[in-house]
Design a protein around this motif. Structure first.
Motif, PDB file in Angstrom:
ATOM      1  N   LEU A 405       0.843  -1.183   0.000  1.00 58.76           N
ATOM      2  CA  LEU A 405       0.000   0.000   0.000  1.00 58.76           C
ATOM      3  C   LEU A 405       0.881   1.237   0.000  1.00 58.76           C
ATOM      4  O   LEU A 405       1.778   1.370   0.845  1.00 58.76           O
ATOM      5  CB  LEU A 405      -0.934   0.020   1.204  1.00 58.76           C
ATOM      6  CG  LEU A 405      -1.998   1.135   1.197  1.00 58.76           C
ATOM      7  CD1 LEU A 405      -3.259   0.677   1.893  1.00 58.76           C
ATOM      8  CD2 LEU A 405      -1.486   2.420   1.871  1.00 58.76           C
ATOM      9  N   THR A 406       0.617   2.151  -0.928  1.00 56.77           N
ATOM     10  CA  THR A 406       1.327   3.419  -1.012  1.00 56.77           C
ATOM     11  C   THR A 406       0.303   4.541  -0.963  1.00 56.77           C
ATOM     12  O   THR A 406      -0.677   4.524  -1.724  1.00 56.77           O
ATOM     13  CB  THR A 406       2.137   3.527  -2.310  1.00 56.77           C
ATOM     14  OG1 THR A 406       3.047   2.428  -2.381  1.00 56.77           O
ATOM     15  CG2 THR A 406       2.918   4.825  -2.354  1.00 56.77           C
ATOM     16  N   SER A 407       0.506   5.504  -0.060  1.00 57.47           N
ATOM     17  CA  SER A 407      -0.412   6.625   0.089  1.00 57.47           C
ATOM     18  C   SER A 407       0.332   7.927  -0.143  1.00 57.47           C
ATOM     19  O   SER A 407       1.464   8.102   0.314  1.00 57.47           O
ATOM     20  CB  SER A 407      -1.034   6.620   1.489  1.00 57.47           C
ATOM     21  OG  SER A 407      -2.037   7.610   1.602  1.00 57.47           O
ATOM     22  N   ASN A 408      -0.317   8.844  -0.877  1.00 57.86           N
ATOM     23  CA  ASN A 408       0.298  10.125  -1.207  1.00 57.86           C
ATOM     24  C   ASN A 408      -0.669  11.260  -0.922  1.00 57.86           C
ATOM     25  O   ASN A 408      -1.890  11.057  -0.866  1.00 57.86           O
ATOM     26  CB  ASN A 408       0.718  10.164  -2.682  1.00 57.86           C
ATOM     27  CG  ASN A 408       1.778   9.131  -3.022  1.00 57.86           C
ATOM     28  OD1 ASN A 408       2.914   9.231  -2.600  1.00 57.86           O
ATOM     29  ND2 ASN A 408       1.388   8.113  -3.783  1.00 57.86           N
ATOM     30  N   GLY A 409      -0.116  12.474  -0.779  1.00 64.15           N
ATOM     31  CA  GLY A 409      -0.924  13.662  -0.555  1.00 64.15           C
ATOM     32  C   GLY A 409      -0.697  14.255   0.821  1.00 64.15           C
ATOM     33  O   GLY A 409      -0.090  13.639   1.706  1.00 64.15           O
TER      34      GLY A 409
END
Length: 429
Positions: A405-409
């Motif tokens: 899982l990769t989360s951005n922002g």
């Protein structure tokens, strides 16, 4: 002998274990599919009933009782789904289940009870006692009029891998889900019309934070009302066109801790076809438009492409390849967002290596874009499994799956990886 649908549900449960799906409240898709229009030229690997391996069941008056028990030993290298300070552990999952299916003509009643009991070797705070109760009834009236009813209750704990699990609590958040639905369908020559209505009630318990204090979850308590209408035009025994419209309205009584009034009204319109082609393919492809408006005025209305497709290919009699694609709008459980737009694509391959051995592999990509905040999550999962049916009663299974899982922002979620292995024994009566 139980119906083929019972066999498919059992296979689906094994498939979900292999894919490592997380426990989250179900979306407002209530009634099981109406199979009045059904194409069955081909048989998928996990649908096939091999003589000598059928689940016979126990006759009980006008019903058949099919109990089962799965015992699985799981090992994971990231129990809490953390970006740093990963913790590994092993746990035993017991899954007893029982289904009572009627043997009546013109109507049916299916009652089921399933449980999942997790016991961890070291991290006892992750122990779970989950329960799922459901009842499905179908009444065929004179002519082609059909009535379908559903009642369901589910009690579980939300997975640490859920997109809503921002804070690290002492125990995973507990929730309860109660659902009721009714559907009517009728055939008029080559045209079939169907309508459904359902209501889902969600209740979440507050949880204790590891840092102290209480994580308020009362803002997630609410109700979801859904309506669906569908028209199918059957052109042949292998092709039908459809138009489907769904409206979902969610309402939550309390503001979140961020002062957000959650809730949305979402309408989806799909058009497409169901088919079973001579090129060894079967499925349904639906493409259309989705729009969602929000109770809180700070959120901008969303409109865009909707997709709901699932196609199964049969390259050989021993191999099945299933491809799915979905783009939808879902309620977010986070305090600062109302919904997220989810784009999912995946493929599952099953192969009958031997008469009693089935191997499988799957991969899935999911992108979630959250409304009202700068956050986008990308999940990629891959897995493999093998099942050996010793006889009609016993089977053994092994699987492995990995989640990235990769989360951005600016409002990013945690990014992490998790590997999990499973070895299990299944008992069917």
């Amino acid at each position: 002998m139980p119906a083929a649908g019972s066999q498919r549900r059992g296979a689906a449960r094994w498939t979900m274990l292999a894919a490592g799906l997380a426990a989250t409240p179900a979306a407002a898709q209530n009634l099981p599919p109406d199979e009045s229009i059904r194409f069955s030229r081909y048989t998928a690997v996990r649908e096939r009933q091999i003589p000598g391996y059928e689940q016979a069941g126990i006759p009980v008056g006008g019903f058949t009782l099919t109990p089962s028990l799965d015992a699985n030993v799981n090992a994971t290298d990231n129990v809490f789904a953390l970006e740093d300070d990963r913790v590994s552990d092993a746990f035993l999952r017991l899954q007893p289940s029982a289904r009572l299916s009627s043997n009546w003509a013109g109507r049916s009643l299916d009652i089921s009870a399933d449980a999942a009991i997790d016991r961890y070797a070291r991290q006892s705070t992750e122990n779970v006692n989950a329960l799922n109760l459901s009842a499905n009834a179908v009444q065929q009236f004179a002519g082609t009029l059909k009535l379908r009813l559903l009642g369901r209750f589910r009690a579980n704990r939300e997975s640490r891998e859920s997109q809503n699990a921002f804070a690290l609590t002492v125990r995973p958040v507990a929730f309860r889900e109660t659902t009721g639905a009714v559907g009517l369908s009728r055939r008029f020559g080559p045209i079939q019309l169907a309508g459904e209505a359902g209501y889902q009630r969600l209740n979440f318990d507050n949880a204790q934070l590891r840092s102290g204090g209480i994580l308020d979850q009362n803002y997630r308590d609410g109700g979801i009302t859904s309506f669906r209408g569908r028209a199918d035009l059957v052109q042949s025994t292998a092709l039908a066109y459809f138009v489907q419209a769904t409206n979902t309205d969610s309402s939550y009584s309390q503001l979140s801790s961020a002062g957000v009034r959650r809730g949305a009204n979402t309408t989806e319109v799909l058009a497409g076809a169901r088919f079973e082609l001579p090129i060894l393919a079967r499925g349904e492809i639906g493409v259309g438009y989705i729009t969602s408006g929000y109770r809180d005025q700070q959120f901008r209305r969303f409109s865009g492409l909707a997709v709901n497709s699932r196609v199964t290919f049969f390259p050989t009699q021993l191999t099945t390849v299933t491809v799915n694609a979905l783009r939808s709008v879902n309620d977010a459980g986070t305090p600062n967002s109302s919904t997220y737009v989810s784009l999912i694509g995946g493929v599952q391959v099953d192969h009958e290596l031997l008469r009693s051995v089935i191997i499988g592999a799957n991969l899935q990509y999911q992108r979630d874009s959250f409304n009202g905040v700068d956050r986008q999550d990308r999940r990629f999962s891959v897995g493999a499994s093998a099942e050996y049916r010793l006889n009609r009663l016993l089977s053994v299974r092994a699987s492995f799956d990995r989640l990235d899982l990769t989360s951005n922002g600016a409002a990013r979620y945690k990014s992490f990886t998790r590997n999990r292995a499973l070895v299990g024994l299944g008992v069917r009566i």
